[in-house]
Design a protein around this motif. Structure first.
Motif, PDB file in Angstrom:
ATOM      1  N   ILE A 145       0.854  -1.196   0.000  1.00 63.83           N
ATOM      2  CA  ILE A 145       0.000   0.000   0.000  1.00 63.83           C
ATOM      3  C   ILE A 145       0.890   1.245   0.000  1.00 63.83           C
ATOM      4  O   ILE A 145       1.786   1.377   0.837  1.00 63.83           O
ATOM      5  N   TYR A 146       0.664   2.116  -0.945  1.00 58.34           N
ATOM      6  CA  TYR A 146       1.325   3.424  -0.957  1.00 58.34           C
ATOM      7  C   TYR A 146       0.299   4.452  -0.512  1.00 58.34           C
ATOM      8  O   TYR A 146      -0.783   4.544  -1.100  1.00 58.34           O
ATOM      9  N   TYR A 154      12.012  -3.174  -5.871  1.00 55.19           N
ATOM     10  CA  TYR A 154      11.821  -3.657  -4.504  1.00 55.19           C
ATOM     11  C   TYR A 154      10.410  -4.171  -4.192  1.00 55.19           C
ATOM     12  O   TYR A 154      10.264  -5.163  -3.493  1.00 55.19           O
ATOM     13  N   ALA A 155       9.378  -3.461  -4.627  1.00 53.29           N
ATOM     14  CA  ALA A 155       8.094  -3.657  -3.948  1.00 53.29           C
ATOM     15  C   ALA A 155       6.981  -4.284  -4.777  1.00 53.29           C
ATOM     16  O   ALA A 155       6.056  -4.855  -4.201  1.00 53.29           O
ATOM     17  N   VAL A 156       7.010  -4.167  -6.088  1.00 54.13           N
ATOM     18  CA  VAL A 156       5.834  -4.589  -6.853  1.00 54.13           C
ATOM     19  C   VAL A 156       6.168  -5.691  -7.861  1.00 54.13           C
ATOM     20  O   VAL A 156       5.625  -6.797  -7.778  1.00 54.13           O
ATOM     21  N   VAL A 188       2.671  -4.282   3.656  1.00 51.74           N
ATOM     22  CA  VAL A 188       3.558  -3.153   3.951  1.00 51.74           C
ATOM     23  C   VAL A 188       2.861  -1.862   3.540  1.00 51.74           C
ATOM     24  O   VAL A 188       2.207  -1.795   2.496  1.00 51.74           O
ATOM     25  N   LEU A 189       2.979  -0.869   4.413  1.00 54.00           N
ATOM     26  CA  LEU A 189       2.379   0.443   4.162  1.00 54.00           C
ATOM     27  C   LEU A 189       3.521   1.441   3.971  1.00 54.00           C
ATOM     28  O   LEU A 189       4.288   1.707   4.908  1.00 54.00           O
ATOM     29  N   PHE A 190       3.663   1.949   2.753  1.00 54.54           N
ATOM     30  CA  PHE A 190       4.664   2.975   2.472  1.00 54.54           C
ATOM     31  C   PHE A 190       3.992   4.338   2.591  1.00 54.54           C
ATOM     32  O   PHE A 190       3.001   4.595   1.890  1.00 54.54           O
ATOM     33  N   LEU A 246       5.565  -0.925   8.212  1.00 53.59           N
ATOM     34  CA  LEU A 246       5.406   0.441   7.677  1.00 53.59           C
ATOM     35  C   LEU A 246       6.784   0.982   7.342  1.00 53.59           C
ATOM     36  O   LEU A 246       7.752   0.710   8.056  1.00 53.59           O
ATOM     37  N   MET A 247       6.865   1.743   6.268  1.00 56.78           N
ATOM     38  CA  MET A 247       8.136   2.366   5.912  1.00 56.78           C
ATOM     39  C   MET A 247       7.913   3.746   5.296  1.00 56.78           C
ATOM     40  O   MET A 247       7.141   3.871   4.346  1.00 56.78           O
TER      41      MET A 247
END
Ligand code: SF4
Length: 429
Positions: free
Chosen positions: A142-143, A159-161, A247-249, A282-283
């Motif tokens: 999640i962004y 990295y993320a998707v 993960v919540l960016f 979270l990041m």
């Protein structure tokens, strides 16, 4: 000549897989880098023509520059050291020592970007992970208030998707990507779900999701106020509670809008609540290449991540009092040392104008609005191009920068070491 596995230190992704080609003393290619990274490498490729030091615009030697700058700093009553997010940790460490010797304030770009995340971290605790874990494990990404397609162009692909991970072997197909923002940005094209909330309603949206994660029920009117339907909120909460690794960016859309550290605290508390159902982290989407590094250096040396004051002889932390915009716009700072940053171009007018009224000293590889108004301007080698050094990626992983071009200029660390030694002599430390 080709250098492989070079780090791009432009943004917080700090991609370390860049292949740099050097021909005739210039960087001609930066393979694997995104458009921002390529521009960063190529813009540092041409030889700089600035003198190593300038005093009131006139060419000076390094020694003369150090003497003049040290005297300005040693004579000041309330000096400010600021910037530091695009230099090495070694230079940051020297800056902290200098701030302590001077009894002044030290602040970094965090105070105008992710300061609220740092405050939430200290107040709530940070349930976080590394980007390697995201790549290998995250099935829900999640962004929130972030537009990585434009700000961190390789974040999604590296990295993320899209990458295949150990527990996400299908890569993109194995992940659900959600974008929450107040407007549709280019990142929405990559997202499976785009949720457009009303401006200024981030806190309410995060609090509502936390309520759902805690087993509460919401009504339609509350959801409508946020700009979503109850079904959308229930669906997102359900995905969050039933993922394997989420993960919540969080970006500046959360930290620099109404609510600021209340927004980030709500995000951290939401993630804490979600960990009763699933593994969740979270990041913060850190912007500059080593802005995470300066938070780390300041925190390990003073206990605080930004906005630190040494005027009592020990570190004190108070955002809004010891942070750059406040210290400058209230006219408190009577000298400033700016390292690898251009606050004259980026801070609010009143704060930027103060820099022109007081002796400002700059360390920068390029000419900028701040170097133009500086009493003493040092031209320095760029960390990651002309000098080695350490940076911290946005997930707080330290990475070593390589030197790919020679330089006639000293590094920020070298100039700061000389300055520190001379200030200590002048103050008879
Ligand atoms: S994403 Fe950031 S670190 Fe990676 S190449 Fe682009 S600018 Fe450089």
């Amino acid at each position: 000549m080709q250098f492989d596995n070079v780090v791009c230190a432009f943004c917080g992704c700090d991609c370390d897989d860049i292949s740099v080609t050097v021909e005739n003393g210039r960087i001609t290619q930066a393979r694997n880098a995104c458009v921002l990274g390529k521009t960063w490498f190529l813009s540092h490729s041409a030889p700089a023509h600035l003198p190593v030091a300038r005093i009131e615009g006139k060419t000076a030697s390094l020694e003369q520059g150090i003497e003049a700058a040290a005297r300005y700093l040693a004579q000041s009553r309330y000096p400010l050291i600021y910037g530091l997010s695009s230099t090495s940790c070694e230079a940051q460490r020297k800056s902290v020592e200098l701030a302590e010797v001077l009894g002044g304030c030290i602040d970094c770009c965090t105070s105008v970007c992710h300061g609220p995340s740092g405050m939430a971290l200290q107040g709530v605790g940070e349930p976080t992970c590394t980007l390697g874990e995201v790549k290998n494990r995250a099935d829900l990404v999640i962004y929130w208030g972030s537009n990585p397609a434009e700000s961190h162009p390789r974040h999604m692909t590296r990295y993320a998707v899209t990458p295949k991970g150990m527990f996400v072997p299908e890569g993109r197909k194995g992940r659900t990507v959600v974008l929450v923002d107040v407007r549709r940005t280019p990142s929405a094209r990559t997202a499976d779900i785009f949720l457009q909330i009303r401006p200024g309603k981030d806190f309410e949206a995060l609090w509502a999701l936390q309520a759902l994660a805690n087993g509460r029920e919401l009504d339609k009117a509350g959801a409508a106020e946020i700009g979503l339907t109850l079904e959308q909120l229930n669906d997102l909460a359900d995905r969050m509670m039933h993922c394997k690794f989420g993960v919540l960016f969080v970006g500046q859309g959360l930290t620099q809008t109404r609510g600021k550290h209340f927004n980030t605290s709500a995000a951290f508390l939401l993630v804490r609540a979600l960990n009763r159902h699933a593994k969740f982290a979270l990041m913060p989407m850190r912007g500059h290449g080593n802005v995470a590094g300066v938070d780390n250096v300041l925190a390990w040396q003073t206990g605080y991540p930004f906005g630190v004051n040494f005027s009592m002889g020990y570190p004190r932390f108070n955002p809004g009092e010891y942070t750059v915009v406040d210290v400058l716009s209230r006219g408190e700072a009577d000298a400033a040392l700016i390292v690898a940053s251009d606050p004259a171009a980026s801070l609010p007018g009143k704060a930027a104008r103060r820099l022109a009224e007081i002796p400002t000293i700059t360390l920068d590889a390029h000419e900028s609005e701040t170097t133009k108004i500086a009493k003493v301007a040092f031209a320095t080698a760029t960390a990651g191009i002309h000098a080695e050094g350490t940076v911290y990626r946005m997930d707080n992983i330290p990475i070593r920068l390589r030197k790919v071009l020679p330089s006639n200029y000293p590094s920020d660390e070298e100039v700061l070491s000389l300055l520190l030694a001379r200030v200590k002599e002048l103050k008879a430390c």
